[in-house]
Write a protein that holds these residues in place. Structure first.
Motif, PDB file in Angstrom:
ATOM      1  N   ASP A 243       7.577   8.448   1.015  1.00 21.14           N
ATOM      2  CA  ASP A 243       6.869   9.295   2.281  1.00 21.14           C
ATOM      3  C   ASP A 243       5.547   9.828   1.699  1.00 21.14           C
ATOM      4  OD1 ASP A 243       7.082  10.638   4.816  1.00 21.14           O
ATOM      5  OD2 ASP A 243       7.082  12.515   3.557  1.00 21.14           O
ATOM      6  N   TRP A 244       5.351  10.247   0.724  1.00 18.93           N
ATOM      7  CA  TRP A 244       4.013  10.869   0.268  1.00 18.93           C
ATOM      8  C   TRP A 244       3.024   9.604   0.036  1.00 18.93           C
ATOM      9  CZ3 TRP A 244       7.017  14.038  -3.880  1.00 18.93           C
ATOM     10  CH2 TRP A 244       7.583  15.202  -3.193  1.00 18.93           C
ATOM     11  N   VAL A 245       3.464   8.479  -0.391  1.00 20.11           N
ATOM     12  CA  VAL A 245       2.421   7.256  -0.646  1.00 20.11           C
ATOM     13  C   VAL A 245       2.119   6.826   0.728  1.00 20.11           C
ATOM     14  CG1 VAL A 245       2.185   4.938  -1.365  1.00 20.11           C
ATOM     15  CG2 VAL A 245       3.411   6.719  -2.849  1.00 20.11           C
ATOM     16  N   ALA A 246       3.075   6.929   1.533  1.00 21.15           N
ATOM     17  CA  ALA A 246       2.833   6.400   3.244  1.00 21.15           C
ATOM     18  C   ALA A 246       1.702   7.394   3.778  1.00 21.15           C
ATOM     19  CB  ALA A 246       4.106   6.366   4.040  1.00 21.15           C
ATOM     20  N   ARG A 247       1.937   8.697   3.645  1.00 21.96           N
ATOM     21  CA  ARG A 247       0.982   9.575   4.085  1.00 21.96           C
ATOM     22  C   ARG A 247      -0.419   9.391   3.591  1.00 21.96           C
ATOM     23  NH1 ARG A 247       3.526  15.307   3.297  1.00 21.96           N
ATOM     24  NH2 ARG A 247       1.549  16.029   3.881  1.00 21.96           N
ATOM     25  N   TYR A 248      -0.544   9.130   2.266  1.00 23.33           N
ATOM     26  CA  TYR A 248      -1.736   8.641   1.452  1.00 23.33           C
ATOM     27  C   TYR A 248      -2.476   7.394   2.265  1.00 23.33           C
ATOM     28  CZ  TYR A 248      -4.449   6.632  -2.104  1.00 23.33           C
ATOM     29  OH  TYR A 248      -5.491   6.044  -2.854  1.00 23.33           O
ATOM     30  N   TRP A 249      -1.528   6.660   2.321  1.00 23.43           N
ATOM     31  CA  TRP A 249      -1.917   5.117   2.715  1.00 23.43           C
ATOM     32  C   TRP A 249      -2.379   5.381   4.301  1.00 23.43           C
ATOM     33  CZ3 TRP A 249       0.693   2.436   6.637  1.00 23.43           C
ATOM     34  CH2 TRP A 249       0.345   0.953   6.873  1.00 23.43           C
ATOM     35  N   GLU A 250      -1.916   5.992   4.988  1.00 25.52           N
ATOM     36  CA  GLU A 250      -1.939   6.245   6.420  1.00 25.52           C
ATOM     37  C   GLU A 250      -3.268   7.087   6.546  1.00 25.52           C
ATOM     38  OE1 GLU A 250       1.191   8.289   8.118  1.00 25.52           O
ATOM     39  OE2 GLU A 250       2.399   6.466   8.209  1.00 25.52           O
ATOM     40  N   LEU A 251      -3.585   7.983   5.744  1.00 25.07           N
ATOM     41  CA  LEU A 251      -4.800   8.723   5.925  1.00 25.07           C
ATOM     42  C   LEU A 251      -6.082   7.920   5.412  1.00 25.07           C
ATOM     43  CD1 LEU A 251      -6.471  11.715   6.608  1.00 25.07           C
ATOM     44  CD2 LEU A 251      -5.862  12.097   4.377  1.00 25.07           C
ATOM     45  N   GLY A 252      -5.718   7.246   4.308  1.00 24.93           N
ATOM     46  CA  GLY A 252      -6.704   6.507   3.736  1.00 24.93           C
ATOM     47  C   GLY A 252      -7.211   5.369   4.664  1.00 24.93           C
ATOM     48  N   ARG A 253      -6.544   4.711   5.399  1.00 19.77           N
ATOM     49  CA  ARG A 253      -6.838   3.573   6.289  1.00 19.77           C
ATOM     50  C   ARG A 253      -7.396   4.368   7.536  1.00 19.77           C
ATOM     51  NH1 ARG A 253      -2.671   0.197   8.707  1.00 19.77           N
ATOM     52  NH2 ARG A 253      -4.694  -1.244   8.956  1.00 19.77           N
ATOM     53  N   LYS A 254      -7.066   5.426   8.047  1.00 20.59           N
ATOM     54  CA  LYS A 254      -7.643   6.199   8.949  1.00 20.59           C
ATOM     55  C   LYS A 254      -9.208   6.655   8.663  1.00 20.59           C
ATOM     56  CE  LYS A 254      -7.356  10.297  11.884  1.00 20.59           C
ATOM     57  NZ  LYS A 254      -6.471  11.518  12.358  1.00 20.59           N
ATOM     58  N   LYS A 255      -9.424   7.053   7.268  1.00 21.14           N
ATOM     59  CA  LYS A 255     -10.893   7.319   7.079  1.00 21.14           C
ATOM     60  C   LYS A 255     -11.672   6.074   6.762  1.00 21.14           C
ATOM     61  CE  LYS A 255     -10.410  11.637   6.679  1.00 21.14           C
ATOM     62  NZ  LYS A 255     -11.314  13.003   7.413  1.00 21.14           N
ATOM     63  N   GLY A 256     -10.733   4.954   6.354  1.00 25.26           N
ATOM     64  CA  GLY A 256     -12.052   3.959   6.211  1.00 25.26           C
ATOM     65  C   GLY A 256     -11.719   3.203   4.806  1.00 25.26           C
ATOM     66  N   LEU A 257     -10.750   3.859   4.120  1.00 25.01           N
ATOM     67  CA  LEU A 257     -10.713   3.113   2.883  1.00 25.01           C
ATOM     68  C   LEU A 257     -10.098   1.762   2.860  1.00 25.01           C
ATOM     69  CD1 LEU A 257      -9.061   6.250   0.577  1.00 25.01           C
ATOM     70  CD2 LEU A 257     -11.371   5.314   0.402  1.00 25.01           C
ATOM     71  N   PRO A 258     -10.496   0.933   1.869  1.00 21.56           N
ATOM     72  CA  PRO A 258     -10.205  -0.423   1.824  1.00 21.56           C
ATOM     73  C   PRO A 258      -8.942  -0.742   1.249  1.00 21.56           C
ATOM     74  CG  PRO A 258     -11.519   0.010  -0.039  1.00 21.56           C
ATOM     75  CD  PRO A 258     -11.275   1.315   0.836  1.00 21.56           C
ATOM     76  N   MET A 259      -7.681  -0.249   2.064  1.00 20.99           N
ATOM     77  CA  MET A 259      -6.327  -0.382   1.769  1.00 20.99           C
ATOM     78  C   MET A 259      -5.622  -1.658   2.344  1.00 20.99           C
ATOM     79  SD  MET A 259      -5.114   3.621   2.042  1.00 20.99           S
ATOM     80  CE  MET A 259      -5.273   4.707   0.546  1.00 20.99           C
ATOM     81  N   HIS A 260      -4.620  -2.065   1.823  1.00 21.61           N
ATOM     82  CA  HIS A 260      -4.079  -3.310   2.440  1.00 21.61           C
ATOM     83  C   HIS A 260      -3.272  -2.983   3.531  1.00 21.61           C
ATOM     84  CE1 HIS A 260      -1.425  -6.724   2.529  1.00 21.61           C
ATOM     85  NE2 HIS A 260      -2.068  -7.179   1.405  1.00 21.61           N
ATOM     86  N   ALA A 261      -3.489  -3.705   4.774  1.00 26.73           N
ATOM     87  CA  ALA A 261      -2.987  -3.405   6.099  1.00 26.73           C
ATOM     88  C   ALA A 261      -1.545  -3.348   6.157  1.00 26.73           C
ATOM     89  CB  ALA A 261      -3.465  -4.545   7.041  1.00 26.73           C
ATOM     90  N   ASP A 262      -0.772  -3.999   4.961  1.00 26.02           N
ATOM     91  CA  ASP A 262       0.752  -3.985   5.222  1.00 26.02           C
ATOM     92  C   ASP A 262       0.991  -2.785   4.026  1.00 26.02           C
ATOM     93  OD1 ASP A 262       3.197  -5.477   5.904  1.00 26.02           O
ATOM     94  OD2 ASP A 262       3.335  -5.141   3.406  1.00 26.02           O
ATOM     95  N   PHE A 263       1.974  -1.843   4.509  1.00 28.06           N
ATOM     96  CA  PHE A 263       2.331  -0.998   3.560  1.00 28.06           C
ATOM     97  C   PHE A 263       3.200  -1.463   2.756  1.00 28.06           C
ATOM     98  CE2 PHE A 263       5.266   2.603   2.046  1.00 28.06           C
ATOM     99  CZ  PHE A 263       4.370   3.339   1.374  1.00 28.06           C
TER     100      PHE A 263
END
Length: 335
Positions: A243-263
């Protein structure tokens, strides 16, 4: 610390501007870490800084210049790090603002973890958004490899007297190759390298305070997340970690970090990065004991090994490494 160095430190403090209004007799140890650095806390009559931290970093082993440079870098990214108020780079002394004495490790519990980790997520994303290549040293493949090599050298051979067979050596090297391939393929950002519960401080304003960042590099995006939620000093149920990693991934993608599109793929990267770190940490904790005479970290080895076993057993291509770690676990349990 030898008295001569403590005397030199006191003499430096005595020579600082009187405006600091330092209460020199109040100087007491504040903490130490796995390096040669030591920290002291002292009181002052200065209205802005009623308590201060003094860093003692022997320059031949722990030069203070990287700490100063990275503190400035992180302050520009609006992170809450100690301010360098006075410096003596020749002798390795710094006077720093005090972020308090309450670490995440001492404060975290079931009821406040979501809030505290939420603040840590915000800080981590802000740091990564500030990233630029060519500013910090690269977390190169060679460095990652050297860290992996600490496992056979210090944990298996030195600590457990575990001699690998020729086949085990081959399986381990193949697993290391796969781990590095994953790590190096990840997007690159600023990496604190020890973004965990002992280096995050609970602060009333702009939580968290962030310490121990002097070894920061430019490297894989999941590294600090793995440090935070696969923490060697505190364990959480897997569902909360996800859950915490998902929250981090969601915020990072929203802010524009280069994160993988698939969780799912991002979480796999998180696990493989965590495995690289845990392999390194097993070697470091053993080295701290055998080389440096520091036994405090031995008690943390079982949790780190538990993490490594869970990950290697979860991925079929890492199963041969899991068998080696299981044999190491069996040896350690009878020692």
């Amino acid at each position: 610390m030898p008295n001569t160095r403590l005397d030199t430190l006191r003499q430096w403090l005595e020579g600082l501007p009187a405006s600091w209004e330092l209460d020199l007799p109040s100087l007491v140890p504040a903490s130490s870490d796995a390096s040669f650095r030591r920290y002291f806390r002292l009181h002052s009559q200065n209205a802005l800084y009623p308590t201060l931290i003094v860093m003692d970093a022997p320059p031949q082993s722990e030069p203070v210049e990287p700490f100063i440079a990275i503190a400035e870098l992180l302050q520009k990214a609006e992170l809450h790090v100690p301010r360098v108020l006075e410096k003596n780079t020749l002798d390795g002394f710094l006077l720093l603002s005090d972020l308090g004495s309450t670490t995440y490790l001492t404060a975290l519990n079931d009821s406040n973890a979501d809030s505290l980790y939420g603040d840590a997520i915000d800080a981590l994303v802000e740091m990564q958004l500030a990233s630029h290549p060519g500013v910090l040293p690269e977390y190169s493949e060679a460095l990652l490899q050297r860290e992996l090599d600490l496992l056979p050298e210090w944990y298996l051979k030195k600590h457990l007297q575990f001699e690998l067979t020729a086949d085990e050596e081959k399986y381990m090297r193949n697993a290391f190759h796969l781990i590095l391939k994953n790590n190096m393929a990840q997007p690159q950002v600023y990496v604190h390298r020890d973004f965990h519960s002992r280096n995050l401080m609970c602060t009333e304003i702009h939580n968290p305070g962030i310490l121990d960042f002097q070894d920061a590099v430019y490297g894989p995006i999941t590294y600090d997340a793995a440090s935070l939620w696969r923490d060697a000093y505190i364990e959480w149920p897997e569902e909360r970690v996800i859950d915490w990693v998902a929250r981090y991934w969601e915020l990072g993608r929203k802010k524009g970090l280069p994160m993988h599109a698939d969780f799912g793929e991002f979480y796999r990267d998180f696990e493989w990065m965590g495995l690289q770190r845990h392999i390194k940490v097993l070697g470091i904790f053993a080295r701290l004991y055998h080389r440096d005479g520091k036994d405090a970290y031995l008690k943390d080895i079982p949790l780190v090994l538990k993490y490594a076993l869970a990950t290697t057993n979860r991925y079929i291509e890492l199963k041969p490494l899991a068998r080696i770690l299981e044999r190491a676990n069996a040896i350690s349990s009878i020692k």
